[in-house]
Design a protein around this motif. Structure first.
Motif, mmCIF file in Angstrom:
data_model
loop_
_atom_site.group_PDB
_atom_site.id
_atom_site.type_symbol
_atom_site.label_atom_id
_atom_site.label_comp_id
_atom_site.label_asym_id
_atom_site.label_seq_id
_atom_site.Cartn_x
_atom_site.Cartn_y
_atom_site.Cartn_z
ATOM 1 N N GLU A 46 -6.105 -15.139 14.096
ATOM 2 C CA GLU A 46 -6.121 -15.273 12.642
ATOM 3 C C GLU A 46 -5.745 -13.951 11.981
ATOM 4 O OE1 GLU A 46 -9.950 -16.691 11.463
ATOM 5 O OE2 GLU A 46 -9.743 -18.553 12.605
ATOM 6 N N ASP A 47 -6.287 -12.839 12.478
ATOM 7 C CA ASP A 47 -5.971 -11.534 11.919
ATOM 8 C C ASP A 47 -4.493 -11.202 12.088
ATOM 9 O OD1 ASP A 47 -8.613 -11.241 11.199
ATOM 10 O OD2 ASP A 47 -9.119 -9.913 12.878
ATOM 11 N N ALA A 48 -3.935 -11.528 13.244
ATOM 12 C CA ALA A 48 -2.518 -11.259 13.492
ATOM 13 C C ALA A 48 -1.649 -12.082 12.543
ATOM 14 C CB ALA A 48 -2.167 -11.565 14.944
ATOM 15 N N ALA A 49 -2.020 -13.338 12.322
ATOM 16 C CA ALA A 49 -1.258 -14.188 11.406
ATOM 17 C C ALA A 49 -1.352 -13.655 9.978
ATOM 18 C CB ALA A 49 -1.768 -15.626 11.486
ATOM 19 N N ALA A 50 -2.532 -13.190 9.573
ATOM 20 C CA ALA A 50 -2.699 -12.644 8.229
ATOM 21 C C ALA A 50 -1.863 -11.375 8.054
ATOM 22 C CB ALA A 50 -4.167 -12.352 7.963
ATOM 23 N N MET A 51 -1.851 -10.506 9.057
ATOM 24 C CA MET A 51 -1.059 -9.282 8.971
ATOM 25 C C MET A 51 0.432 -9.595 8.899
ATOM 26 S SD MET A 51 -2.958 -6.641 8.763
ATOM 27 C CE MET A 51 -1.942 -5.281 9.266
ATOM 28 N N ALA A 64 2.926 -8.625 5.860
ATOM 29 C CA ALA A 64 4.142 -7.864 6.125
ATOM 30 C C ALA A 64 5.351 -8.563 5.512
ATOM 31 C CB ALA A 64 4.333 -7.669 7.623
ATOM 32 N N LEU A 65 5.406 -9.886 5.602
ATOM 33 C CA LEU A 65 6.508 -10.627 5.008
ATOM 34 C C LEU A 65 6.462 -10.539 3.487
ATOM 35 C CD1 LEU A 65 6.602 -13.832 7.241
ATOM 36 C CD2 LEU A 65 8.282 -11.991 7.154
ATOM 37 N N LYS A 66 5.261 -10.571 2.935
ATOM 38 C CA LYS A 66 5.107 -10.506 1.483
ATOM 39 C C LYS A 66 5.526 -9.130 0.954
ATOM 40 C CE LYS A 66 1.626 -12.467 -0.948
ATOM 41 N NZ LYS A 66 0.239 -12.648 -1.413
ATOM 42 N N ALA A 67 5.226 -8.069 1.678
ATOM 43 C CA ALA A 67 5.507 -6.713 1.233
ATOM 44 C C ALA A 67 6.885 -6.221 1.670
ATOM 45 C CB ALA A 67 4.437 -5.769 1.763
ATOM 46 N N ALA A 68 7.660 -7.041 2.359
ATOM 47 C CA ALA A 68 8.926 -6.589 2.918
ATOM 48 C C ALA A 68 9.928 -6.203 1.831
ATOM 49 C CB ALA A 68 9.515 -7.669 3.816
ATOM 50 N N GLY A 69 9.925 -6.874 0.699
ATOM 51 C CA GLY A 69 10.921 -6.596 -0.331
ATOM 52 C C GLY A 69 10.509 -5.526 -1.317
ATOM 53 N N LYS A 70 9.328 -4.955 -1.192
ATOM 54 C CA LYS A 70 8.826 -4.013 -2.188
ATOM 55 C C LYS A 70 9.132 -2.560 -1.861
ATOM 56 C CE LYS A 70 5.124 -7.000 -3.738
ATOM 57 N NZ LYS A 70 3.708 -7.131 -3.994
ATOM 58 N N GLY A 71 9.750 -2.275 -0.756
ATOM 59 C CA GLY A 71 10.088 -0.903 -0.415
ATOM 60 C C GLY A 71 9.011 -0.244 0.424
ATOM 61 N N PRO A 72 9.126 1.061 0.641
ATOM 62 C CA PRO A 72 8.176 1.761 1.507
ATOM 63 C C PRO A 72 6.787 1.855 0.874
ATOM 64 C CG PRO A 72 9.663 3.305 0.478
ATOM 65 C CD PRO A 72 10.173 1.933 0.139
ATOM 66 N N LEU A 73 5.769 1.819 1.704
ATOM 67 C CA LEU A 73 4.406 1.908 1.216
ATOM 68 C C LEU A 73 4.001 3.344 0.918
ATOM 69 C CD1 LEU A 73 2.673 -0.585 3.655
ATOM 70 C CD2 LEU A 73 3.315 -0.988 1.294
ATOM 71 N N VAL A 74 4.618 4.299 1.587
ATOM 72 C CA VAL A 74 4.273 5.713 1.414
ATOM 73 C C VAL A 74 5.415 6.397 0.678
ATOM 74 C CG1 VAL A 74 3.706 7.840 2.612
ATOM 75 C CG2 VAL A 74 2.935 5.652 3.525
ATOM 76 N N GLY A 75 5.079 7.178 -0.348
ATOM 77 C CA GLY A 75 6.101 7.865 -1.141
ATOM 78 C C GLY A 75 6.688 9.068 -0.453
ATOM 79 N N GLY A 76 5.999 9.666 0.469
ATOM 80 C CA GLY A 76 6.533 10.814 1.190
ATOM 81 C C GLY A 76 6.134 12.141 0.594
ATOM 82 N N GLY A 77 5.319 12.144 -0.448
ATOM 83 C CA GLY A 77 4.834 13.408 -1.010
ATOM 84 C C GLY A 77 5.815 14.019 -1.979
ATOM 85 N N ILE A 78 5.753 15.336 -2.154
ATOM 86 C CA ILE A 78 6.582 16.063 -3.104
ATOM 87 C C ILE A 78 7.949 16.303 -2.457
ATOM 88 C CG2 ILE A 78 6.854 18.200 -4.401
ATOM 89 C CD1 ILE A 78 3.762 18.392 -4.361
ATOM 90 N N LYS A 79 9.007 15.937 -3.183
ATOM 91 C CA LYS A 79 10.348 16.177 -2.664
ATOM 92 C C LYS A 79 10.834 17.538 -3.127
ATOM 93 C CE LYS A 79 11.677 11.375 -2.378
ATOM 94 N NZ LYS A 79 12.667 10.357 -2.712
ATOM 95 N N LYS A 80 11.402 18.299 -2.214
ATOM 96 C CA LYS A 80 11.892 19.622 -2.530
ATOM 97 C C LYS A 80 13.413 19.568 -2.621
ATOM 98 C CE LYS A 80 7.999 21.922 -0.402
ATOM 99 N NZ LYS A 80 7.539 22.890 0.573
ATOM 100 N N SER A 81 13.964 20.328 -3.565
ATOM 101 C CA SER A 81 15.396 20.259 -3.800
ATOM 102 C C SER A 81 16.202 21.104 -2.829
ATOM 103 C CB SER A 81 15.720 20.700 -5.228
ATOM 104 O OG SER A 81 15.378 22.068 -5.392
ATOM 105 N N GLY A 82 15.598 22.105 -2.240
ATOM 106 C CA GLY A 82 16.328 22.963 -1.328
ATOM 107 C C GLY A 82 16.773 24.267 -1.967
#
Length: 64
Positions: A35-40, A44-62
């Motif tokens: 049941e847990d595997a099916a829920a996960m 995952a299918l529901k969140a697939a179109g929303k992009g990454p879950l983690v923003g990656g922090g502060i982006k540096k320009s270089g």
């Protein structure tokens, strides 16, 4: 000296594994795991179109 007389002895055969007997707790646990595997998978299918879950922090320009 013919055959394996001077070499390595022939390995013994491995014993067959016996089937584990499952009690009620094990069966319930396996059902919960499924049941847990099916829920996960559904999440995952529901969140697939929303992009990454983690923003990656502060982006540096270089630039310095």
């Amino acid at each position: 000296m013919s055959g394996r007389a001077g070499g390595k002895a022939k390995p013994l055969k491995a014993k067959k594994k016996v089937a584990n007997e499952l009690d009620e707790e094990d069966i319930a646990f396996q059902a919960k795991q499924k049941e847990d595997a099916a829920a996960m998978k559904a999440l995952a299918l529901k969140a697939a179109g929303k992009g990454p879950l983690v923003g990656g922090g502060i982006k540096k320009s270089g630039k310095k």
